[in-house]
Each structure stands twice: as C-alpha cells, then as structure tokens.
Write a protein that holds these residues in place. Structure first.
Motif, PDB file in Angstrom:
ATOM      1  N   GLY A 154     -95.905  12.757 -34.269  1.00 49.36           N
ATOM      2  CA  GLY A 154     -96.699  11.719 -33.615  1.00 49.36           C
ATOM      3  C   GLY A 154     -96.789  10.457 -34.456  1.00 49.36           C
ATOM      4  O   GLY A 154     -96.049  10.263 -35.426  1.00 49.36           O
ATOM      5  N   SER A 155     -97.746   9.599 -34.081  1.00 51.79           N
ATOM      6  CA  SER A 155     -97.891   8.314 -34.771  1.00 51.79           C
ATOM      7  C   SER A 155     -98.407   8.458 -36.198  1.00 51.79           C
ATOM      8  O   SER A 155     -98.280   7.541 -37.003  1.00 51.79           O
ATOM      9  CB  SER A 155     -98.855   7.416 -33.984  1.00 51.79           C
ATOM     10  OG  SER A 155    -100.132   8.029 -33.849  1.00 51.79           O
ATOM     11  N   ASP A 156     -98.999   9.621 -36.532  1.00 48.70           N
ATOM     12  CA  ASP A 156     -99.544   9.826 -37.872  1.00 48.70           C
ATOM     13  C   ASP A 156     -98.543  10.481 -38.827  1.00 48.70           C
ATOM     14  O   ASP A 156     -98.891  10.780 -39.969  1.00 48.70           O
ATOM     15  CB  ASP A 156    -100.806  10.702 -37.798  1.00 48.70           C
ATOM     16  CG  ASP A 156    -101.936  10.013 -37.051  1.00 48.70           C
ATOM     17  OD1 ASP A 156    -102.009   8.775 -37.122  1.00 48.70           O
ATOM     18  OD2 ASP A 156    -102.732  10.713 -36.395  1.00 48.70           O
ATOM     19  N   ALA A 157     -97.325  10.706 -38.365  1.00 45.12           N
ATOM     20  CA  ALA A 157     -96.329  11.350 -39.230  1.00 45.12           C
ATOM     21  C   ALA A 157     -96.048  10.483 -40.457  1.00 45.12           C
ATOM     22  O   ALA A 157     -96.019   9.257 -40.374  1.00 45.12           O
ATOM     23  CB  ALA A 157     -95.036  11.591 -38.457  1.00 45.12           C
ATOM     24  N   ARG A 158     -95.860  11.132 -41.588  1.00 45.16           N
ATOM     25  CA  ARG A 158     -95.549  10.421 -42.837  1.00 45.16           C
ATOM     26  C   ARG A 158     -94.076  10.643 -43.175  1.00 45.16           C
ATOM     27  O   ARG A 158     -93.589  11.775 -43.194  1.00 45.16           O
ATOM     28  CB  ARG A 158     -96.423  10.940 -43.972  1.00 45.16           C
ATOM     29  CG  ARG A 158     -96.206  10.186 -45.301  1.00 45.16           C
ATOM     30  CD  ARG A 158     -96.863  10.921 -46.461  1.00 45.16           C
ATOM     31  NE  ARG A 158     -98.296  11.042 -46.314  1.00 45.16           N
ATOM     32  CZ  ARG A 158     -99.182  10.153 -46.749  1.00 45.16           C
ATOM     33  NH1 ARG A 158     -98.763   9.057 -47.371  1.00 45.16           N
ATOM     34  NH2 ARG A 158    -100.476  10.360 -46.593  1.00 45.16           N
ATOM     35  N   TRP A 159     -93.387   9.560 -43.446  1.00 49.70           N
ATOM     36  CA  TRP A 159     -91.999   9.644 -43.892  1.00 49.70           C
ATOM     37  C   TRP A 159     -91.976   9.767 -45.413  1.00 49.70           C
ATOM     38  O   TRP A 159     -92.637   9.000 -46.112  1.00 49.70           O
ATOM     39  CB  TRP A 159     -91.218   8.397 -43.495  1.00 49.70           C
ATOM     40  CG  TRP A 159     -90.661   8.421 -42.106  1.00 49.70           C
ATOM     41  CD1 TRP A 159     -91.188   7.831 -40.994  1.00 49.70           C
ATOM     42  CD2 TRP A 159     -89.438   9.045 -41.684  1.00 49.70           C
ATOM     43  NE1 TRP A 159     -90.371   8.046 -39.909  1.00 49.70           N
ATOM     44  CE2 TRP A 159     -89.297   8.785 -40.295  1.00 49.70           C
ATOM     45  CE3 TRP A 159     -88.464   9.805 -42.339  1.00 49.70           C
ATOM     46  CZ2 TRP A 159     -88.215   9.258 -39.555  1.00 49.70           C
ATOM     47  CZ3 TRP A 159     -87.390  10.274 -41.595  1.00 49.70           C
ATOM     48  CH2 TRP A 159     -87.261  10.004 -40.224  1.00 49.70           C
ATOM     49  N   VAL A 160     -91.228  10.743 -45.911  1.00 49.18           N
ATOM     50  CA  VAL A 160     -91.052  10.878 -47.351  1.00 49.18           C
ATOM     51  C   VAL A 160     -89.570  11.025 -47.666  1.00 49.18           C
ATOM     52  O   VAL A 160     -88.777  11.465 -46.834  1.00 49.18           O
ATOM     53  CB  VAL A 160     -91.822  12.091 -47.931  1.00 49.18           C
ATOM     54  CG1 VAL A 160     -93.320  11.924 -47.736  1.00 49.18           C
ATOM     55  CG2 VAL A 160     -91.336  13.392 -47.322  1.00 49.18           C
ATOM     56  N   SER A 161     -89.225  10.655 -48.880  1.00 54.46           N
ATOM     57  CA  SER A 161     -87.861  10.831 -49.374  1.00 54.46           C
ATOM     58  C   SER A 161     -87.917  11.783 -50.554  1.00 54.46           C
ATOM     59  O   SER A 161     -88.627  11.535 -51.536  1.00 54.46           O
ATOM     60  CB  SER A 161     -87.268   9.487 -49.814  1.00 54.46           C
ATOM     61  OG  SER A 161     -85.944   9.643 -50.279  1.00 54.46           O
ATOM     62  N   ALA A 162     -87.210  12.914 -50.422  1.00 53.30           N
ATOM     63  CA  ALA A 162     -87.142  13.889 -51.517  1.00 53.30           C
ATOM     64  C   ALA A 162     -86.009  13.468 -52.454  1.00 53.30           C
ATOM     65  O   ALA A 162     -84.873  13.291 -52.023  1.00 53.30           O
ATOM     66  CB  ALA A 162     -86.887  15.285 -50.964  1.00 53.30           C
ATOM     67  N   ARG A 163     -86.323  13.309 -53.746  1.00 58.20           N
ATOM     68  CA  ARG A 163     -85.323  12.835 -54.696  1.00 58.20           C
ATOM     69  C   ARG A 163     -85.402  13.638 -55.990  1.00 58.20           C
ATOM     70  O   ARG A 163     -86.480  14.058 -56.409  1.00 58.20           O
ATOM     71  CB  ARG A 163     -85.525  11.345 -54.994  1.00 58.20           C
ATOM     72  CG  ARG A 163     -85.437  10.478 -53.750  1.00 58.20           C
ATOM     73  CD  ARG A 163     -85.531   9.010 -54.050  1.00 58.20           C
ATOM     74  NE  ARG A 163     -85.497   8.225 -52.822  1.00 58.20           N
ATOM     75  CZ  ARG A 163     -85.493   6.901 -52.777  1.00 58.20           C
ATOM     76  NH1 ARG A 163     -85.522   6.211 -53.924  1.00 58.20           N
ATOM     77  NH2 ARG A 163     -85.468   6.262 -51.620  1.00 58.20           N
ATOM     78  N   GLY A 164     -84.254  13.839 -56.581  1.00 61.74           N
ATOM     79  CA  GLY A 164     -84.186  14.574 -57.835  1.00 61.74           C
ATOM     80  C   GLY A 164     -82.742  14.827 -58.223  1.00 61.74           C
ATOM     81  O   GLY A 164     -81.816  14.217 -57.682  1.00 61.74           O
ATOM     82  N   VAL A 165     -82.545  15.744 -59.153  1.00 58.86           N
ATOM     83  CA  VAL A 165     -81.212  16.154 -59.597  1.00 58.86           C
ATOM     84  C   VAL A 165     -81.100  17.653 -59.351  1.00 58.86           C
ATOM     85  O   VAL A 165     -81.972  18.434 -59.748  1.00 58.86           O
ATOM     86  CB  VAL A 165     -80.991  15.842 -61.089  1.00 58.86           C
ATOM     87  CG1 VAL A 165     -79.599  16.297 -61.520  1.00 58.86           C
ATOM     88  CG2 VAL A 165     -81.161  14.347 -61.351  1.00 58.86           C
TER      89      VAL A 165
END
Length: 325
Positions: free
Chosen positions: A95-106
C-alpha cells in the motif's frame, strides 16, 4: 584577532557513528545462514516494524511486499555464495505506507564475521516514489497524446465528409481544434497547481464564451460537479456540440437564450440544456448529423451515460445523465 584554525582530534565512538549513519537512512544488521536468525539495530527494527533485536529471518521474509518477495529471496540466497558486492531493492509492507529499502553488502565469506553476515539496509523510499511519479506522468502523457491524436484524426475525417467548401472545412476544423486546446489548457493547469479535478462550470463557461455576443447564455452548474482531467476533452466536445448546434439551428442563431444547468442526483450527474422557442430551422437539429453521432459516442461509450433531445413548441431540450463513479 585571527581565528584559531588548529585542528583538534575527533574521537569517534560507536554511538556517534551509529547516529551519523542513521541520519543518512542507513540501518545495520547481520544474519546467520546456519541458524536463520537476524540481528537488527534500532533503525533496522523501525524499517521492519519489530521491537525484537533478534528475529527469525523467515519473519522478515513474510513482511516483504508479495510482488517483490520471490525476486528478493533469490537475490538474498545468491548473496550467501557470491563473494562480490550486492545491491537489490524491495518493499517492506504494501500500500501507500510501504517502505522501499536497498539491501547492500558483500556476499560470501568476505562479509562474514564468525557465523554472522554483516550488511546494511538503505532507506530509498523517497527516490522510489519520485521514480514512480515520473513513470506515471510519462504514461499519462503518452496516453493523452495518443488520445488527442485519435480525436484530431476522427474530427478531421468527420468534418471533411460534411464540409461544403474548403473555407468551411478549415473554419470548422480550426474551431474544433480550438476547443481541444482550451480543454487541454484547463486539464494541464489543474495538474500543475495540484488542483485535481476540473469544475464543470469553469469548463462550460470557457467553451461557451465565444457565443455570448448578442445572446443570453446562462450557465449554472453546481460547484460540486467536477470531472477528472482525463475526461475534460469529452465534456469540452459535448459543450461545443451543444453550442454550435444552437448557433446553427437554435436559440443562439437568433439572439435567444441558452440555459445550461448541472446537478448531482444520487450517483449520477444530470446536465440539461434548454433553449427558447425553436426557430423554423430547428428541424435540422434532428440528431442525425455527425455532431449527434459524436455526442452519442462520447456520452454513451466514453462516459457510460445516456442522453436524449427533444424539439417541441417550447424550444430545444437536451438532457444527459452520467455516472459520477
């Protein structure tokens, strides 16, 4: 007095470091492939909507947006064996409250300390929403341009069939394109200023303004009657047909009165156009011309409404009913 610019040593602490990266939307976490557990810092717990510092990794998977979950899990598992840097994006929640995240690492053993693989989550919600808004605007612009070209092509063909001369063809076509320009200007301005839907009263007055000289044009459409920008062209064509038909065969051809009224009745919008006593040539406005065909297509097909016209001793009358949803 000179300012002292002698550098002083800054003491980094875990707390100051954590606060700094949190301000940048970066959350730290670690996970254990063998025990399928995740350790989350404070911001990371906020991202995932949990108060627990250590949670089963499958509980996190369950919170991922269903549309993104499969691809995210494939990327996640691939990072466990691929030794290179990784970065993949997904939504937590829906929905409109969804949070976008980017998973980053090695990935692989490079990012592992003991049994724990260390990595970060970066909040990219604002960027993703901006991208979505841009894509929506591009798609809407493409749709509008396509629609305008379709209307222009249809109008050109219809006017060409009915034109009696080249000057008549050019004048009629120019007038109709002018209507489309007026309608588009209103719709564009409503978007530009975030005004949303367009008031039908304003649109009708704009379209009917060229016919006010020497005639009494009364427009009274309730302020609650609005149309979404995508339907402005439809109503502009309706008002134009009513006006031009009246100017040729009705009250406006002899300095009479045209009354255009609109109200909301239940889940429908009712629009009426009434003219004074019909002149002798009113029988030409019998609904068989191309303007009437255009009205029928616009009201019944595009707007999913219905309409009827009558000509009697009291004048010309038009009424249309269109669903408000």
């Amino acid at each position: 007095m000179a300012e002292d610019t002698t550098p002083t040593e800054y003491e980094w602490t875990l707390a100051s470091f954590t606060d700094t990266i949190h301000l940048g939307g970066v959350a730290m976490w670690a996970w254990s492939p063998s025990r399928r557990l995740a350790q989350l810092d404070g911001l990371c717990r906020e991202f995932w909507g949990t108060a627990e510092t250590v949670v089963p990794i499958d509980e996190l998977f369950a919170k991922v947006n269903p549309e993104d979950r499969h691809g995210m899990m494939l990327d996640w598992h691939a990072s466990a064996t691929d030794p290179g840097p990784y970065s993949f994006d997904f939504r937590i929640g829906d929905g409109s409250d969804a949070r976008w995240v980017s998973a980053r690492g090695v990935g692989g053993d490079t990012g592992q300390v003991g049994e724990w693989v260390q990595a970060i989550f970066l909040d990219i919600t604002d960027r993703k929403r901006a991208e979505e808004a841009e894509h929506l605007l591009t798609a809407e612009l493409e749709h509008r341009v396509s629609n305008m070209l379709t209307v222009a092509r249809a109008l050109t063909a219809i006017v060409a069939r009915e034109a009696k001369s080249t000057p008549n063809f050019a004048e009629d076509l120019s007038r109709r394109f002018g209507v489309l320009h007026e309608a588009t200007s209103l719709a564009t301005r409503s978007h530009k200023h975030d005004l949303g839907d367009v008031r039908l009263q304003n649109l009708a007055e704009r379209i009917l303004s060229p016919y006010r000289d020497g005639a009494n044009v009364d427009v009274a459409i309730d302020g609650s009657v609005t149309v979404e920008p995508g339907r402005v062209n439809d109503y502009a064509m309706i008002f134009h047909e009513l006006a031009t038909n009246s100017a040729k065969y009705g009250a406006l051809s002899g300095g009479g009165t045209l009354r255009l009224h609109g109200v909301i009745e239940g889940d429908e919008m009712r629009l009426t156009s009434d003219e004074g006593v019909a002149p002798s040539k009113a029988d030409k406005a019998d609904g068989t011309g191309f303007g009437s065909r255009l009205l029928k297509q616009t009201i019944e097909r595009s707007l999913r409404g219905r309409f009827h016209r009558t000509i009697d001793g009291s004048g010309l009358h038009f009424e249309m009913m269109v669903p408000t949803e």
